[in-house]
Design a protein around this motif. Structure first.
Motif, short mmCIF file in Angstrom:
data_model
loop_
_atom_site.label_atom_id
_atom_site.label_comp_id
_atom_site.label_asym_id
_atom_site.label_seq_id
_atom_site.Cartn_x
_atom_site.Cartn_y
_atom_site.Cartn_z
N VAL A 127 -0.03 5.29 0.34
CA VAL A 127 0.16 6.03 1.25
C VAL A 127 -0.90 6.93 1.68
CG1 VAL A 127 2.87 5.89 0.79
CG2 VAL A 127 1.39 8.01 -0.04
N GLY A 128 -0.98 7.35 2.77
CA GLY A 128 -2.07 8.14 3.30
C GLY A 128 -2.14 8.14 4.86
N ALA A 129 -2.78 8.98 5.59
CA ALA A 129 -3.06 9.12 6.76
C ALA A 129 -3.69 7.98 7.43
CB ALA A 129 -3.80 10.37 7.29
N ASN A 130 -3.54 7.74 8.75
CA ASN A 130 -4.48 6.98 9.67
C ASN A 130 -5.97 7.21 9.14
OD1 ASN A 130 -4.11 5.15 11.71
ND2 ASN A 130 -2.88 6.69 12.95
N GLY A 131 -6.46 5.85 8.98
CA GLY A 131 -7.90 5.70 8.61
C GLY A 131 -8.30 6.25 7.15
N ALA A 132 -7.42 6.36 6.33
CA ALA A 132 -7.55 6.82 4.94
C ALA A 132 -8.25 5.69 3.97
CB ALA A 132 -6.29 7.29 4.28
N GLY A 133 -7.99 4.65 4.57
CA GLY A 133 -8.58 3.25 3.80
C GLY A 133 -7.49 2.35 3.29
N LYS A 134 -6.46 2.58 3.46
CA LYS A 134 -5.41 1.78 2.91
C LYS A 134 -5.49 0.32 3.21
CE LYS A 134 -2.08 4.05 5.10
NZ LYS A 134 -2.85 4.56 6.05
N SER A 135 -5.74 -0.03 4.46
CA SER A 135 -5.94 -1.47 5.10
C SER A 135 -7.36 -2.03 4.24
CB SER A 135 -5.92 -1.43 6.33
OG SER A 135 -4.85 -1.26 7.05
N THR A 136 -8.12 -1.24 4.15
CA THR A 136 -9.67 -1.78 3.81
C THR A 136 -9.17 -2.07 2.26
OG1 THR A 136 -10.62 -0.22 5.07
CG2 THR A 136 -11.82 -1.02 3.20
N LEU A 137 -8.26 -1.29 1.38
CA LEU A 137 -8.18 -1.56 0.10
C LEU A 137 -7.37 -2.97 -0.01
CD1 LEU A 137 -8.39 -0.11 -2.87
CD2 LEU A 137 -5.71 -0.04 -2.61
N LEU A 138 -6.53 -3.03 0.92
CA LEU A 138 -5.51 -4.48 0.79
C LEU A 138 -6.45 -5.66 1.04
CD1 LEU A 138 -2.00 -4.02 2.03
CD2 LEU A 138 -2.84 -3.86 -0.22
N ARG A 139 -7.39 -5.40 2.12
CA ARG A 139 -8.12 -6.57 2.50
C ARG A 139 -9.37 -6.75 1.60
NH1 ARG A 139 -7.99 -7.87 7.89
NH2 ARG A 139 -10.42 -8.11 7.77
N CYS A 140 -9.69 -5.64 0.86
CA CYS A 140 -10.68 -6.16 -0.41
C CYS A 140 -9.88 -6.73 -1.51
CB CYS A 140 -11.21 -4.72 -1.14
SG CYS A 140 -12.58 -3.94 -0.22
N VAL A 141 -8.64 -6.41 -1.71
CA VAL A 141 -7.74 -7.23 -2.69
C VAL A 141 -7.85 -8.81 -2.17
CG1 VAL A 141 -5.87 -7.56 -3.98
CG2 VAL A 141 -6.72 -5.21 -3.65
N MET A 142 -7.57 -9.03 -1.14
CA MET A 142 -7.37 -10.20 -0.67
C MET A 142 -8.52 -11.16 -0.43
SD MET A 142 -4.35 -12.00 0.04
CE MET A 142 -4.91 -13.60 -0.18
N GLY A 143 -9.67 -10.53 -0.45
CA GLY A 143 -10.91 -11.24 -0.33
C GLY A 143 -11.33 -11.14 1.13
N LEU A 144 -11.08 -10.47 1.87
CA LEU A 144 -10.91 -10.27 3.50
C LEU A 144 -12.21 -9.36 3.73
CD1 LEU A 144 -7.60 -10.61 4.73
CD2 LEU A 144 -9.21 -12.34 4.77
N VAL A 145 -12.43 -8.40 2.91
CA VAL A 145 -13.69 -7.29 2.99
C VAL A 145 -14.44 -7.37 1.56
CG1 VAL A 145 -14.31 -5.01 2.92
CG2 VAL A 145 -12.34 -5.86 4.48
N LYS A 146 -15.75 -7.67 1.75
CA LYS A 146 -16.18 -7.96 0.43
C LYS A 146 -16.80 -6.50 -0.13
CE LYS A 146 -16.09 -12.11 0.21
NZ LYS A 146 -15.20 -12.50 -0.43
N PRO A 147 -16.12 -6.19 -1.46
CA PRO A 147 -16.39 -4.71 -1.63
C PRO A 147 -17.98 -4.36 -2.01
CG PRO A 147 -14.76 -5.70 -3.04
CD PRO A 147 -15.09 -6.81 -2.38
N THR A 148 -18.38 -3.26 -2.11
CA THR A 148 -19.85 -2.93 -2.23
C THR A 148 -20.01 -2.32 -3.58
OG1 THR A 148 -19.66 -0.86 -1.20
CG2 THR A 148 -20.62 -2.49 0.01
N GLY A 149 -18.85 -2.26 -4.53
CA GLY A 149 -19.07 -1.90 -5.75
C GLY A 149 -17.72 -1.75 -6.68
N GLY A 150 -17.67 -1.80 -7.67
CA GLY A 150 -16.32 -1.71 -8.68
C GLY A 150 -15.94 -3.17 -8.73
N THR A 151 -14.68 -3.36 -9.50
CA THR A 151 -14.28 -4.55 -9.61
C THR A 151 -12.70 -4.66 -9.41
OG1 THR A 151 -13.53 -3.86 -12.04
CG2 THR A 151 -15.41 -4.99 -11.68
N ILE A 152 -12.07 -5.95 -9.14
CA ILE A 152 -10.73 -6.22 -8.87
C ILE A 152 -10.52 -7.38 -10.03
CG2 ILE A 152 -9.11 -7.13 -7.50
CD1 ILE A 152 -11.13 -6.19 -5.10
N GLU A 153 -9.43 -6.78 -10.70
CA GLU A 153 -9.02 -7.70 -11.69
C GLU A 153 -7.51 -8.10 -11.48
OE1 GLU A 153 -8.85 -7.10 -16.12
OE2 GLU A 153 -10.99 -6.68 -15.79
N LEU A 154 -7.44 -9.66 -11.39
CA LEU A 154 -5.77 -10.15 -11.22
C LEU A 154 -5.64 -11.09 -12.52
CD1 LEU A 154 -3.54 -10.63 -9.02
CD2 LEU A 154 -4.73 -12.90 -8.56
#
Ligand code: ATP
Length: 236
Positions: A33-60
């Motif tokens: 949860v979080g306000a408009n523009g907090a980055g919530k969609s960006t996080l989901l889009r990174c998990v789904m491979g739609l935004v390429k992260p610039t650092g860090g890791t995602i493990e499934l």
């Protein structure tokens, strides 16, 4: 099931995520949860491979999927119901559903079985199977976006703002379905601006502000946290 460590993401020079750590256990429903523009969609889009992260890791499930394609991630058991539904308005309900399974190259019988599964979960979609998606109501389009994601048979379902723009009664219906999905064993990462609702529907929650996790814990604890309510949940 999903472990995110120190995730950063940028849009050009603008940084949207600043080292996010987040964990979703098998069978859990986790709210972000979080306000408009907090980055919530960006996080989901990174998990789904739609935004390429610039650092860090995602493990499934133990596999590093940080730089994997969306098609690979669908085959590994992920599916996203995106913010704003993004259904194909000119295509029928049935055609939209079929799109959800494309990366899996399913046989005809399995595809038909999954379509039946979606229709039994969303009877309203069954009635409108030959109707163009653009002619559906907002709530029906939300159901279609979720149904399309379910066609992939996801182990982890990513839901971005499922209640956005919907009337309270329709929102109730959508959340009842989310609850059923969770009970039938689907792991869910739920992004919502309606924090009170998201907390009520989840086991665990993270609060994102300006691209950083500022609070996390059991949803029931966060829901009862007076300071948090005052700061982030408003009167809701
Ligand atoms: P909302 O509920 O409004 O979608 P959010 O919490 O999902 O909010 P994001 O959409 O992830 O937030 O946006 C995070 C930040 O990244 C915001 O500052 C936003 O303006 C920026 N941003 C998002 N998408 C893009 C894009 N395609 N190009 C440039 N900046 C973007």
């Amino acid at each position: 099931m999903l472990t995110i460590r120190h995730l950063t993401a940028h849009y050009g020079a603008a940084q949207a995520l600043f080292g996010v750590d987040l964990e979703v256990g098998r069978g859990q429903t986790v709210a972000l949860v979080g306000a408009n523009g907090a980055g919530k969609s960006t996080l989901l889009r990174c998990v789904m491979g739609l935004v390429k992260p610039t650092g860090g890791t995602i493990e499934l499930e133990g596999e590093d999927v940080t730089h994997r394609s969306p098609a690979h991630l669908v085959r590994r058991g992920l599916a996203l119901s995106p913010e704003g539904r993004e259904v194909f308005a000119e295509l029928t309900v049935l055609e939209n559903l079929e799109l959800g399974a494309i990366p899996l190259s399913l046989g005809t019988a399995e595809k038909a079985r999954r379509i039946d599964g979606v229709f039994s979960r969303f009877p309203k979609l069954a009635e409108r199977r030959k109707q163009a998606a653009g002619t559906l109501s907002g709530g029906e389009q939300q159901m279609l976006a979720m149904g399309r994601a379910l066609m992939a048979g996801p182990k982890l379902l990513l839901l971005d703002e499922p209640s956005l723009g919907l009337a309270p009664l329709i929102t109730d219906e959508i959340f009842a379905i989310i609850h059923q999905l969770a009970r039938s064993g689907t792991t869910i990462l739920l992004v919502e601006q309606n924090a009170a609702r998201a907390l009520s529907a989840s086991d665990k929650a993270y609060l994102l502000a300006n691209g950083t996790i500022v609070e996390q814990g059991r949803s029931s604890d966060l829901l009862n946290d007076a300071a948090l309510r005052a700061a982030f949940l408003g009167a809701s």
